[in-house]
Scaffold this motif. Structure first.
Motif, short mmCIF file in Angstrom:
data_model
loop_
_atom_site.label_atom_id
_atom_site.label_comp_id
_atom_site.label_asym_id
_atom_site.label_seq_id
_atom_site.Cartn_x
_atom_site.Cartn_y
_atom_site.Cartn_z
N THR A 315 0.84 -1.19 0.00
CA THR A 315 0.00 0.00 0.00
C THR A 315 0.87 1.23 0.00
O THR A 315 2.04 1.20 0.42
N ASP A 316 0.30 2.33 -0.47
CA ASP A 316 1.06 3.57 -0.49
C ASP A 316 0.77 4.43 0.74
O ASP A 316 1.12 5.61 0.77
N GLY A 317 0.13 3.84 1.74
CA GLY A 317 -0.06 4.58 2.98
C GLY A 317 -1.53 4.71 3.34
O GLY A 317 -2.41 4.24 2.63
N ASP A 361 4.06 -1.00 3.60
CA ASP A 361 3.54 0.36 3.44
C ASP A 361 4.66 1.26 2.91
O ASP A 361 5.65 1.51 3.61
N LEU A 362 4.52 1.73 1.69
CA LEU A 362 5.54 2.61 1.11
C LEU A 362 5.66 3.89 1.94
O LEU A 362 6.71 4.55 1.93
N ALA A 363 4.56 4.27 2.62
CA ALA A 363 4.56 5.43 3.51
C ALA A 363 5.09 6.68 2.82
O ALA A 363 5.99 7.34 3.29
N GLY A 364 4.50 6.98 1.68
CA GLY A 364 4.85 8.24 1.01
C GLY A 364 5.98 8.12 0.01
O GLY A 364 6.21 9.04 -0.77
N PHE A 365 6.68 6.99 -0.02
CA PHE A 365 7.83 6.89 -0.91
C PHE A 365 7.40 6.78 -2.37
O PHE A 365 8.16 7.12 -3.28
N GLY A 366 6.17 6.30 -2.59
CA GLY A 366 5.67 6.21 -3.96
C GLY A 366 5.70 7.56 -4.65
O GLY A 366 5.95 7.66 -5.85
N GLU A 367 5.47 8.62 -3.89
CA GLU A 367 5.47 9.96 -4.47
C GLU A 367 6.89 10.40 -4.81
O GLU A 367 7.11 11.12 -5.78
N ARG A 368 7.86 9.96 -4.02
CA ARG A 368 9.27 10.31 -4.27
C ARG A 368 9.79 9.55 -5.48
O ARG A 368 10.57 10.04 -6.26
N GLY A 393 -4.75 0.91 -2.53
CA GLY A 393 -4.59 2.32 -2.20
C GLY A 393 -5.00 3.26 -3.31
O GLY A 393 -6.13 3.18 -3.81
N THR A 394 -4.07 4.11 -3.72
CA THR A 394 -4.44 5.20 -4.63
C THR A 394 -3.56 5.24 -5.87
O THR A 394 -3.39 6.30 -6.47
N PHE A 395 -3.02 4.08 -6.27
CA PHE A 395 -2.19 4.08 -7.47
C PHE A 395 -3.01 4.60 -8.65
O PHE A 395 -4.12 4.13 -8.90
N GLY A 396 -2.45 5.56 -9.37
CA GLY A 396 -3.17 6.17 -10.49
C GLY A 396 -3.61 7.59 -10.19
O GLY A 396 -4.14 8.27 -11.07
N VAL A 397 -3.41 8.04 -8.96
CA VAL A 397 -3.90 9.36 -8.55
C VAL A 397 -3.27 10.49 -9.36
O VAL A 397 -3.93 11.47 -9.69
N TYR A 398 -1.99 10.36 -9.69
CA TYR A 398 -1.29 11.51 -10.29
C TYR A 398 -1.73 11.78 -11.72
O TYR A 398 -1.66 12.91 -12.19
N LEU B 168 -14.89 11.69 10.19
CA LEU B 168 -13.79 11.86 11.14
C LEU B 168 -12.84 10.72 10.88
O LEU B 168 -13.21 9.55 11.03
N SER B 169 -11.59 11.04 10.48
CA SER B 169 -10.74 9.97 9.96
C SER B 169 -9.30 10.11 10.39
O SER B 169 -8.75 11.20 10.45
N GLN B 170 -8.69 8.97 10.64
CA GLN B 170 -7.25 8.92 10.89
C GLN B 170 -6.47 8.64 9.62
O GLN B 170 -5.26 8.45 9.69
N SER B 171 -7.14 8.55 8.48
CA SER B 171 -6.44 8.30 7.23
C SER B 171 -6.93 9.26 6.17
O SER B 171 -8.14 9.37 5.93
N GLY B 172 -6.01 9.95 5.53
CA GLY B 172 -6.37 10.85 4.45
C GLY B 172 -6.80 10.09 3.21
O GLY B 172 -7.76 10.46 2.54
N ASN B 173 -6.11 8.99 2.91
CA ASN B 173 -6.46 8.23 1.72
C ASN B 173 -7.86 7.63 1.83
O ASN B 173 -8.56 7.50 0.83
N VAL B 174 -8.25 7.26 3.04
CA VAL B 174 -9.59 6.71 3.21
C VAL B 174 -10.64 7.78 2.92
O VAL B 174 -11.71 7.50 2.36
N VAL B 175 -10.33 9.02 3.25
CA VAL B 175 -11.29 10.10 2.98
C VAL B 175 -11.40 10.35 1.48
O VAL B 175 -12.51 10.56 0.96
#
Lengths: 694, 694
Positions: A315-317, A361-368, A393-398, B168-175
């Motif tokens: 996951t990307d986070g 969890d890539l934890a934001g590294f996908g963006e880098r 997750g959100t692959f494809g967002v950009y 109310l969320s602890q995850s931005g991606n979930v929102v």
């Protein structure tokens, strides 16, 4: 099972799927009639195949001259395939005309036959007899047509997307549903046959015809009734062996679904757990909805090594990793902790903030670095620690934001695709941006992409889980032996004992003298049990007296039993201490479609607490019996829990297999049961047995 | 639970949700920074609210002059709300500046605080202290912002569709996920708060702020940690009482999900069955994915009478009715057979081919008369026999075919909509043509429309099932009593006995003389049991000797026990015959978030076979204890099965409630357990007890 004898002999159905010419009897200009829809579609089909329209009024239909009857065709107008869209009153005559005209295959749209009652069943039976006598075959009646995109045969009302999945269905609406979902998933239909009443050709014959059909890579079956159960399993195994998975949608998990199916096609529905056992035996993937069917077909269409429940989540986070892990767990799959070695390798491909415990969890590294997705996925696919990978997750967002990251994201999608296609494990993606161009790159390559992680998880589970459960006993039915002359307890017990099922020493007595004689001979020895004969459920009726330690108490108990229940006889048996073992139920029931089905479960007090039973098609080998026993939730009771001795599992499995063999050798029995069968560390012993004839 | 004292005091968060002006500290032209995204969105928001941009470099940001610090604002530039987008090194200073400038609410985007370790936690703690000392509130830190569509407050990076659901969320991606799904379902967001580390304001405070927020009709929570468990339940009850359902997505059903959540926010995750118990106590709808969350919100947004698992299925034919019935069954709902009276009424509204047993199958009549859909649905919604209706199949098909049926189909959609909105039961539609204009008529009216019958079924289940399970004990915690001086067996037993938990007669002895004295006094009477003290799991360690019938055997057993285990003392107790009853486990565990959580389950041999346990927030009333006991799968063992006597359920429930009260009165205990607790027809008796301090 009158189809059993001919199953497998109809593999070559060329006249049905690739006829030289077709005729539609009952072709019509009236758009509310099937004869209109089929004629329109047949005429619109590409290719040079002649289409003959027949309407008793003659004249023209759809702007083309119509024949009054097939007889008008003459000698050189021979038709291979005739679709019958006539009212039921003219059905038999139409069958005769078609056979007289040389038809080798009939597709009978006509409804109002066996599904409506005995009179219709009689006409249907007569039609089948005439078709078979002529050496022809028939699909239906009460069906919606046939379609083969590989031969441009369009004889159903729907326009179906071409592809590699053969669809055999008892429901037209389900096919419409599947076609729509398959288009979305990039799949399509090689052949579609509407099964209807399966009076002549059954789903088994049509599965058989797909084994050697090169363009078909998978078979999807919607069936409320498989008619020939054993043939169904055999056909599924043949398809599986040919590398063509079978996916089965068979409603009936609930009473309401069974009612629904019964009202729909009048089908004989088997108990849902029997169908599960059938799927295990045939290596069939069972699904519960058209959506799941197509999701599973999509996974099966991609790389797949086969069995294995261990999945890595990338996951990307955000919370998506945790949510996907729960979805996989709910679907019965495992998300194992990864080894430190693999973890270090992953972190090396990512950055320090990333976590590699699984979920990864890539934890934001996908963006880098958008190629970190591919590196992580590649490392996991290469590892022996997991059997499949889910990206969530959100692959494809950009791509939608129009930023400088859009181009590398698209390149990353190609990188992921190349890595997935270069190996043999299943890979599925969930993304909020399932409709984005990067997601499209994966989808176009045949990689399943979902908007809902739950669907992705269930699709993986239906492919990984089911294969692991496959049981491959040969299922050969033994020859029937002499039928039981009585299903009285002593006779049932005797036939089981002869087959090697141990029982305690016992004697059947008819009076006090007989009882005394048996006791003084020490056969059985004290303590003894008395069982009143002639009662199906002896314990519930108070027909069993336990723990009699001497002749006085045994005789007193005998008198009381005779006074109260007046049984025709009494069995006096050596008492067994049940506290030392585990009570098991072993039974076999003759399923109207699948023949003898074996059930094993925990008995005694556990039956009230837990419905802990397992099923398999019988007869089973001791190996399969062992698997069944160990699949019980309470298997720990057998293998030794909390300091208890393990039971003799080999002896238990052997006896279970023997019971299943006895049931298979006695087709006159509807049910056969040993309950309880006491399993201890020293062996097994049956404490009661019963049978019911059909 | 240091928030408990202030929960409920922060209901009015006007400065947070409707500030007179806002400032963004750390506003930037760098598009990779949050200070850029928030500034862009704040400036683009409609309305006259002043937005101040602060950057230590001064100059301009996004083409507007930037302040070097909030101090430059001067006396008349007072800001209610300050968003802090500064690096962690400048965090405390930025907090001070904001408070000095008169800020009453802070939204702390800054990350790198408690989620990274002790040093960050120290800084975070200091920040909270300063905020509270100033009488202000803070969201975050480590959050993604706040958004209120009802006050045009746009301080998060996402563009969210307006609507009636507070998120109310602890995850931005979930929102992002929820926003996308809500748009598809015709729903939107009233408020969104990214919870972050919940250092000051927690999800509980923010739920409280929604009770009186008129535009909010439902609250969706994604939480990996609710911080104040009891406050969470109370806030959910307040929302429920205000007619605002709470839907909770809390991953953690699997170990892998718990790992994922821990790595994501460092959250303390409670066991998933504890969360289920919390949902039951709070009337909360628990879901497992964003998709299910939005599906459930959509059902809750429509007519709903509330509790009830009985669903009618209406279909236009084919296998869809049977498939939907199975989907409802899998989701835990019932598809009951309808009464003959209702069946006749339905057939009267349809035709003879239709079936009205449930599934109700129009069987082609929909094509003859499109208003038959509405008539059948109306009759079912009006009937007392079902609680909800699911339409499944191909409704909407004609609009795409461009036939003469397109117009009546659209009119039928309006007819169905009027019937559904005119009453108070849930109605959900599944259709292959979910994207068709007729389906759009329903969707535009707020009626859930699904392409997948499984989703429709799961959404209905999450709304119907959960309400029925709600338990409304007041959950008031008793005042702590004197802490146990020892968690030795005699002390634990004594405190339980004093609270009314029956135990057999016993004496603690330290030598043979003591043993002989107790035995000759007849307290306890024979047969007796010896238990070695000082062992947590006495039975497993061989520290229990049963069935001693006289002094000789008792003394011999005592000597052997002392020789083998050298216990500090031995308890000699009257033996109880466990064969006559049912062994129960009763335990309470102090959950770090939710306080004492009660567990009851089947004990003894059943624990090996079935994980048959039920949970509730403690302390419970005897009524809730009864409900828990009867919810066990093996409840038949308690109520009398197979001719066995029922146990004294009232006595059992009373003792269970007492155990939960003792646990609540002793906050020093991490665990308290009576196991086994033997339940018979004559009452209950505890056979062992243990406790563990924190």
């Amino acid at each position: 099972m009158d189809h059993e004898t001919i199953a497998g002999t109809r593999g070559d159905l060329a006249a049905l799927f690739d006829p030289r010419s077709v005729a539609i009897v009952g072709a019509s200009d009236d758009t509310s009639k099937w004869g209109n829809a089929l004629a329109q579609r047949a005429l619109a089909a590409p290719g040079p195949r002649p289409v003959h329209l027949v309407n008793w009024r003659g004249g023209s239909v759809l702007g083309r001259p119509a024949l009054r009857s097939l007889a008008e065709l003459g000698a050189d107008g021979e038709v291979d395939l005739v679709a019958l869209c006539v009212p039921v009153a003219g059905f038999l005559d139409a069958v005769d005309d078609a056979l007289a005209a040389g038809a080798r295959a009939l597709v009978a749209i006509t409804a109002g036959l066996a599904e409506l009652g005995p009179e219709g069943a009689r006409v249907q039976h007569e039609a089948v007899a005439r078709v078979r006598a002529a050496g022809a075959v028939m699909v239906g009646p009460n069906c919606l047509g046939i379609h083969d995109s590989t031969t441009a045969l369009h004889l159903s009302s729907e326009t179906l997307a071409p592809g590699h999945v053969a669809v055999l269905s008892q429901s037209g609406n389900v096919v419409i549903d599947l076609d729509d979902l398959m288009r979305q998933a990039g799949l399509g239909i090689s052949r579609f046959v509407s099964l209807g009443n399966q009076a002549d050709l059954t789903v088994v014959d049509l599965m058989g015809a797909c084994v050697a059909h090169e363009p078909t890579r998978a078979v999807a079956v919607y069936a409320e009734d498989v008619v020939d159960g054993r043939g169904f399993v055999t056909a599924a195994r043949e398809l599986d062996a040919a590398g063509k998975p079978v996916v089965l949608l068979a409603p009936g998990r609930t009473d309401a679904a069974t009612r629904g199916a019964a009202s729909h096609t009048g089908s004989l529905t088997s108990a849902t757990r029997v169908v599960d056992a059938v799927c295990a035996a045939g290596g069939i993937h069972r699904v519960d909805s058209p959506v799941q069917m197509v999701d599973v077909l999509a996974v099966l269409d991609g790389p797949r090594r086969g069995a294995g429940p261990k999945v890595a989540v990338v996951t990307d986070g955000g919370g998506h990793g945790a949510i996907a892990a729960d979805a996989l767990g709910a679907a019965g799959l495992h998300v194992p902790l990864l080894s430190p070695v693999l973890g270090e390798q992953l972190i090396g491909a990512l950055w320090a903030q990333s976590t590699a415990s699984n979920p990864v969890d890539l934890a934001g590294f996908g963006e880098r670095d958008l190629f970190s997705y591919g590196r992580a996925i590649g490392a996991l696919l290469d590892s022996d620690e997991v059997d499949a990978v889910l990206l969530t997750g959100t692959f494809g967002v950009y791509s939608g934001l129009g930023t400088r990251l859009a181009a590398p994201e698209l390149a990353s999608a190609h990188d992921i695709t190349a890595r997935v296609l270069g190996q043999d494990k299943p890979f599925v993606m969930h993304s909020v941006y399932a409709g984005s161009p990067p997601a499209g790159v994966l989808r176009d390559a045949g990689i399943p992409v979902h908007r809902d992680a739950g669907r992705a998880a269930r699709a993986l589970a239906a492919t990984c889980g089911q294969l692991a459960a496959s049981r491959f006993d040969d299922l050969a039915m033994p020859l029937p032996v002499a039928a039981l002359t009585s299903t009285g307890y002593p006779e049932v017990r005797a036939v089981l004992a002869a087959a090697g099922v141990p029982f305690p020493t016992a004697a059947v007595v008819h009076d006090e003298d007989g009882l005394r004689a048996a006791l003084s001979a020490g056969a059985p020895a004290y303590p003894v049990v008395l069982k009143a004969m002639g009662l199906l459920h002896k314990s519930d009726a108070g027909g069993v007296v336990l723990g009699l330690r001497d002749e006085v108490s045994a005789v007193a108990a005998y008198r009381e039993l005779v006074l109260r229940l007046a049984p025709p006889a009494v069995s006096v048996e050596q008492m067994v201490n049940t506290a030392a073992g585990v009570e098991i139920i072993v039974g076999s029931r003759d399923d109207p479609r699948f023949g003898p089905v074996l059930m094993v479960g925990l008995g005694g007090v556990f039956t009230e607490v837990t419905d802990d039973v397992a099923f398999a098609l019988g007869p089973v080998s001791p190996r399969t019996a062992t698997e069944l026993l160990l699949s019980l939730r309470g298997a720990a009771l057998l293998t030794g829990a909390r300091g208890r001795d393990p039971v003799d599992l080999d002896a238990l499995a052997t006896v279970v297999a023997r019971v299943s063999c006895v049931a298979a050798e006695h087709p006159e029995l509807a049910e056969l049961e040993v309950n309880p069968l006491l399993a201890t560390a020293d062996g097994v012993v049956g404490l009661d047995a019963r049978a019911i004839t059909r």
